[in-house]
Enzyme design. Structure first.
Site, short mmCIF file in Angstrom:
data_model
loop_
_atom_site.label_atom_id
_atom_site.label_comp_id
_atom_site.label_asym_id
_atom_site.label_seq_id
_atom_site.Cartn_x
_atom_site.Cartn_y
_atom_site.Cartn_z
CB SER A 248 46.37 32.92 40.66
OG SER A 248 47.47 32.00 40.85
CG MET A 249 43.61 27.55 38.77
SD MET A 249 44.06 26.21 39.64
CE MET A 249 43.18 24.77 39.91
#
Length: 407
Positions: A248-249
């Site tokens: 994700s991030m």
């Protein structure tokens, strides 16, 4: 925006827009997160019927009913684990504690930063996992990794005492080390003969819950250096076969780290984030529109009051322009020639054509011939963000590639 002016950022959530979504909840953010926790059943992190029974007690789109329903299920399953342990039934206790770990996290997820229940639910989440971890052989080890006079939270999972290839695994903005054990490759690594060092950097859930002065930073190579330094003190770690997996991030954090930390032999990103502003897309504008009419759907409240404190901001909408300025520094452009280790990108189609285009254009500028870009689609039943719902396929893609590049 609806006719009454409410920005419905919870509807048709991009992460749950594909065919493999459960479609159990009309609220897209609920549906995606339900799919996320349901998917942890793959590695004994949930039981399918328990998840659907819990969902049946949730009012669609109402975070408070979500919190109460998952808390109730977690307490019941945790009590079963404790009773099983008292009776000497270690396998049953371990399995129940693993499921309770997930159910407490589900409750914790939508509990906002200033809610007094937050710390209690998080403590329950970690204590259940650690109770289960003691019952594995070898046991799972909680870590306090030295970092700038403080520490980063995580776990070390080893196969045995022999030097082995080791994956450093991190989440993005809203998971936990315990969740990453199930969904991010911790359990999958052990099955394949890899050690797993799961860690949470500054601003990430486990580290932030223990020390809220440790906020996100753009120069992610600094915390990753501390993690590699620690890993190299372990005799079970083969120093030439250390890989980093980031979700994700973490699709920004991982490539940023390996641009500078050259002791890492390979990196995996699910998916690639060349720019945090590009990842955010129109969500900031949606939040501003919601503020203009004084109504925040729950995804906007989550972004303002749960996510922003991890950057050091606590005033919600008042700090939004400051957050945008910080995000300008979370940028991989200009580092293309420094990301030299082999990189696997596993990109999810449901994140949208624009995100895929941005990721692929950046990826194509990277120099290593062993790099690979894999787009997971509806046909794979893995189109959702971070391949939620098809962990088996995700981990097969990741570890088969690692087997080849680390050989």
């Amino acid at each position: 925006m609806t006719e009454n002016g409410i920005v419905e950022t919870g509807k048709n959530h991009v992460f749950s827009s594909g065919r493999s979504s459960t479609r159990y909840f009309k609220d897209g953010y609920f549906d995606y997160n339900f799919e996320k926790f349901l998917g942890l059943a793959t590695y004994s992190g949930a039981e399918i019927a328990e998840c659907f029974e819990t969902a049946a007690r949730i009012t669609d789109g109402d975070p408070e009913s979500w919190i109460q329903a998952w808390t109730s299920t977690a307490r019941r399953v945790e009590a079963y684990a404790e009773n099983a342990m008292k009776g000497g039934h270690k396998v049953s206790a371990r399995e129940a504690w693993l499921r309770a770990t997930t159910y407490y996290q589900a409750a914790f997820f939508f509990t906002l930063h200033k809610d007094p229940r937050k710390a209690e639910l998080y403590q329950k989440h970690t204590s259940c996992f650690q109770s289960a971890g003691k019952l594995f052989d070898p046991p799972y080890e909680p870590l306090a990794i030295p970092y700038k006079g403080k520490s980063l939270f995580g776990y070390f999972l080893r196969c045995d005492d022999k030097p082995r290839p080791t994956v450093l695994i991190q989440m993005g903005a809203d998971g936990s080390s315990e969740q990453i054990y199930f969904s991010g490759g911790g359990a999958a690594a052990l099955r394949r003969g890899y050690n797993a060092l799961i860690f949470e950097g500054p601003g990430q859930t486990g580290t932030f819950m223990r020390d809220q002065s440790l906020n996100y930073r753009h120069d992610w190579e600094v915390p990753v250096k501390a993690v590699v330094d620690y890993a190299l003190t372990r005799p079970e770690v083969d120093p030439k076969r250390i890989a980093l997996i980031a979700y994700s991030m973490g699709g920004y954090f991982g490539p940023r780290a390996v641009a500078f930390e050259k002791r890492i032999a390979a990196c995996i990103a699910s998916g690639l984030v060349p720019s945090m502003k590009a990842l955010a897309g129109k969500r900031i504008e949606d939040i501003k529109k919601a503020a203009s009419i004084g109504k925040f759907p729950h995804p906007a409240r989550w972004a303002l009051y749960e996510h922003m404190p991890k950057y050091g901001f606590n005033n919600g909408i008042d700090d939004l322009e400051k957050l945008e300025a910080v995000w300008d520094t979370f940028n991989l452009y200009g580092l293309e020639d420094k990301i030299t280790c082999p990189l696997l990108v596993v990109q999810a189609a449901a994140e949208g054509e624009e995100q895929t285009r941005i990721a692929k254009e950046f990826f194509d500028k990277l120099p290593n011939p062993h790099n690979k870009f894999r787009l997971t689609t509806e046909e794979d039943a893995a189109e959702m963000h971070c391949q939620k719902g098809n962990a088996m396929l995700l981990h097969a893609i990741e570890f088969d590639w690692l087997d080849d590049v680390l050989a």
